[in-house]
Design a protein around this motif. Structure first.
Motif, PDB file in Angstrom:
ATOM      1  N   TRP A  29       0.836  -1.206   0.000  1.00  0.00           N
ATOM      2  CA  TRP A  29       0.000   0.000   0.000  1.00  0.00           C
ATOM      3  C   TRP A  29       0.869   1.254   0.000  1.00  0.00           C
ATOM      4  CZ3 TRP A  29      -5.075   1.305  -0.536  1.00  0.00           C
ATOM      5  CH2 TRP A  29      -6.040   0.298  -0.395  1.00  0.00           C
ATOM      6  N   CYS A  30       2.140   1.113  -0.350  1.00  0.00           N
ATOM      7  CA  CYS A  30       3.112   2.205  -0.348  1.00  0.00           C
ATOM      8  C   CYS A  30       3.308   2.769   1.060  1.00  0.00           C
ATOM      9  CB  CYS A  30       2.731   3.303  -1.340  1.00  0.00           C
ATOM     10  SG  CYS A  30       4.191   4.057  -2.089  1.00  0.00           S
ATOM     11  N   LEU A  31       3.195   1.900   2.054  1.00  0.00           N
ATOM     12  CA  LEU A  31       3.392   2.300   3.445  1.00  0.00           C
ATOM     13  C   LEU A  31       4.773   1.926   3.978  1.00  0.00           C
ATOM     14  CD1 LEU A  31      -0.043   1.349   5.052  1.00  0.00           C
ATOM     15  CD2 LEU A  31       0.860   3.650   4.639  1.00  0.00           C
ATOM     16  N   SER A  32       5.452   0.992   3.353  1.00  0.00           N
ATOM     17  CA  SER A  32       6.713   0.485   3.888  1.00  0.00           C
ATOM     18  C   SER A  32       7.727   1.590   4.143  1.00  0.00           C
ATOM     19  CB  SER A  32       7.305  -0.563   2.948  1.00  0.00           C
ATOM     20  OG  SER A  32       6.442  -1.663   2.870  1.00  0.00           O
ATOM     21  N   TYR A  33       7.801   2.568   3.254  1.00  0.00           N
ATOM     22  CA  TYR A  33       8.722   3.685   3.449  1.00  0.00           C
ATOM     23  C   TYR A  33       8.029   4.899   4.054  1.00  0.00           C
ATOM     24  CZ  TYR A  33      11.902   1.063   0.461  1.00  0.00           C
ATOM     25  OH  TYR A  33      12.700   0.100  -0.070  1.00  0.00           O
ATOM     26  N   ARG A  34       6.727   5.011   3.890  1.00  0.00           N
ATOM     27  CA  ARG A  34       5.991   6.187   4.370  1.00  0.00           C
ATOM     28  C   ARG A  34       5.920   6.236   5.888  1.00  0.00           C
ATOM     29  NH1 ARG A  34       4.092   9.597   6.743  1.00  0.00           N
ATOM     30  NH2 ARG A  34       2.482  11.081   6.187  1.00  0.00           N
ATOM     31  N   LEU A  35       5.796   5.084   6.517  1.00  0.00           N
ATOM     32  CA  LEU A  35       5.682   5.052   7.972  1.00  0.00           C
ATOM     33  C   LEU A  35       7.065   5.146   8.606  1.00  0.00           C
ATOM     34  CD1 LEU A  35       3.027   2.211   8.247  1.00  0.00           C
ATOM     35  CD2 LEU A  35       2.646   4.691   8.283  1.00  0.00           C
ATOM     36  N   THR A  36       7.178   5.943   9.657  1.00  0.00           N
ATOM     37  CA  THR A  36       8.477   6.102  10.304  1.00  0.00           C
ATOM     38  C   THR A  36       8.797   4.937  11.225  1.00  0.00           C
ATOM     39  OG1 THR A  36       7.460   7.418  12.050  1.00  0.00           O
ATOM     40  CG2 THR A  36       8.435   8.621  10.206  1.00  0.00           C
ATOM     41  N   SER A  37       7.795   4.181  11.617  1.00  0.00           N
ATOM     42  CA  SER A  37       7.990   3.077  12.552  1.00  0.00           C
ATOM     43  C   SER A  37       7.842   1.734  11.840  1.00  0.00           C
ATOM     44  CB  SER A  37       6.966   3.174  13.683  1.00  0.00           C
ATOM     45  OG  SER A  37       6.838   1.958  14.370  1.00  0.00           O
ATOM     46  N   SER A  38       8.904   0.949  11.836  1.00  0.00           N
ATOM     47  CA  SER A  38       8.800  -0.385  11.237  1.00  0.00           C
ATOM     48  C   SER A  38       7.845  -1.250  12.062  1.00  0.00           C
ATOM     49  CB  SER A  38      10.175  -1.052  11.130  1.00  0.00           C
ATOM     50  OG  SER A  38      10.772  -1.168  12.399  1.00  0.00           O
ATOM     51  N   LYS A  39       7.720  -0.954  13.347  1.00  0.00           N
ATOM     52  CA  LYS A  39       6.785  -1.679  14.210  1.00  0.00           C
ATOM     53  C   LYS A  39       5.346  -1.463  13.730  1.00  0.00           C
ATOM     54  CE  LYS A  39       5.663  -2.259  19.084  1.00  0.00           C
ATOM     55  NZ  LYS A  39       5.944  -1.815  20.451  1.00  0.00           N
ATOM     56  N   GLU A  40       4.998  -0.205  13.422  1.00  0.00           N
ATOM     57  CA  GLU A  40       3.655   0.091  12.905  1.00  0.00           C
ATOM     58  C   GLU A  40       3.457  -0.592  11.554  1.00  0.00           C
ATOM     59  OE1 GLU A  40       0.642   3.742  11.657  1.00  0.00           O
ATOM     60  OE2 GLU A  40       2.765   4.187  11.937  1.00  0.00           O
ATOM     61  N   ASN A  41       4.464  -0.513  10.692  1.00  0.00           N
ATOM     62  CA  ASN A  41       4.367  -1.120   9.370  1.00  0.00           C
ATOM     63  C   ASN A  41       4.090  -2.616   9.470  1.00  0.00           C
ATOM     64  OD1 ASN A  41       4.495  -1.199   6.509  1.00  0.00           O
ATOM     65  ND2 ASN A  41       6.590  -1.921   6.646  1.00  0.00           N
ATOM     66  N   LEU A  42       4.779  -3.304  10.360  1.00  0.00           N
ATOM     67  CA  LEU A  42       4.592  -4.747  10.525  1.00  0.00           C
ATOM     68  C   LEU A  42       3.258  -5.080  11.199  1.00  0.00           C
ATOM     69  CD1 LEU A  42       8.214  -5.754  11.577  1.00  0.00           C
ATOM     70  CD2 LEU A  42       7.085  -6.200   9.383  1.00  0.00           C
TER      71      LEU A  42
END
Length: 191
Positions: A29-42
Motif C-alpha cells: 500500500w506504499c506504506l513500507s517507506y511512508r511510515l516512520t515506525s517499522s513496528k507500525e508497518n509490521l
C-alpha cells in the motif's frame, strides 16, 4: 493524451494504484517507506493497511500525487517530507545535509499505460507538489541501471535517467542495492 497530476486525496484512486486485488491481502500500500515506525508497518495487516492510507489521504499534505488521463487514474508517486518517512533513519541512504528535504520513493504506472511517458509526468508533478508545500529540495533514490532492464516489481524506485531528465543531479552514492543495481541519491534544489 493530456496527463494531469493532482494531489492524492481521493482514496479510491490511490487504492486503484497501490491497493491489493483482495482487501484482506497484506501488501505494501506504499506504506513500507511512508511510515516512520517499522513496528507500525509490521503491525498493520490486511484491511488495516488500506484504512491507514485512507487516513493519510485526508491529511494535509496527502501521501503523494496521482496522474489522470481524463477521469481515469493512470499513475501514482509517493512524495512526502523525508523526516516523516523511514528514510529519516535509513542507514543505506545518506543524509546530504540538514535541509528538510522531501523524498519521492515510489512511481507506479498502471498496466496498459506504461511506455507513454507517464512516469515523467508523475515525477514532475511530485516536484511541483513538494515545491507548493515549501520543500527546499526533493530527493529520489533510483537505481543506476546503465540502461539495462529493471524487473518490473523493482522499477517503482525509478531510474537515474528518469531523474536526470527531470533536472535532478547525483548528490551521493548509497549502499542500497535493488534488483542487482546500485541506488543513487538524486536531488533537485527547489529554492
Amino acid at each position: 493524451m493530456a496527463i494531469e497530476v493532482r494531489a492524492a486525496s481521493v482514496f479510491d484512486d490511490v487504492a486503484t494504484m497501490v491497493g491489493p486485488k483482495r482487501p484482506d491481502a497484506s501488501v505494501c500500500w506504499c506504506l513500507s517507506y511512508r511510515l516512520t515506525s517499522s513496528k507500525e508497518n509490521l503491525a498493520l495487516r490486511g484491511p488495516a493497511r488500506g484504512e491507514r492510507v485512507r487516513e493519510l489521504c485526508r491529511q494535509s499534505p496527502p501521501p503523494g500525487v496521482l496522474a489522470y488521463d481524463g477521469d481515469e487514474v493512470v499513475g501514482w508517486a509517493a512524495v512526502h517530507p523525508r523526516s516523516d518517512t523511514s528514510y529519516a533513519r535509513n542507514r543505506r541512504i545518506p543524509h546530504v545535509d540538514d535541509l528538510d528535504v522531501w523524498s519521492v520513493w515510489c512511481i507506479r504506472v498502471r498496466p496498459g499505460h506504461r511506455g507513454e511517458g507517464i512516469s515523467h509526468h508523475l515525477l514532475a508533478g511530485a516536484v511541483e507538489f513538494a515545491r507548493e508545500h515549501g520543500a527546499p529540495a526533493i530527493e529520489g533514490y533510483p537505481v543506476d541501471n546503465h540502461g539495462e532492464k529493471v524487473d518490473l516489481t523493482m522499477a517503482y524506485v525509478g531510474t537515474r535517467t528518469l531523474f536526470e531528465r527531470a533536472g535532478f543531479t547525483r548528490a551521493a552514492d548509497t549502499t542500497s542495492v535493488l534488483n542487482g543495481f546500485p541506488r543513487v541519491l538524486m536531488r533537485l534544489d527547489l529554492r
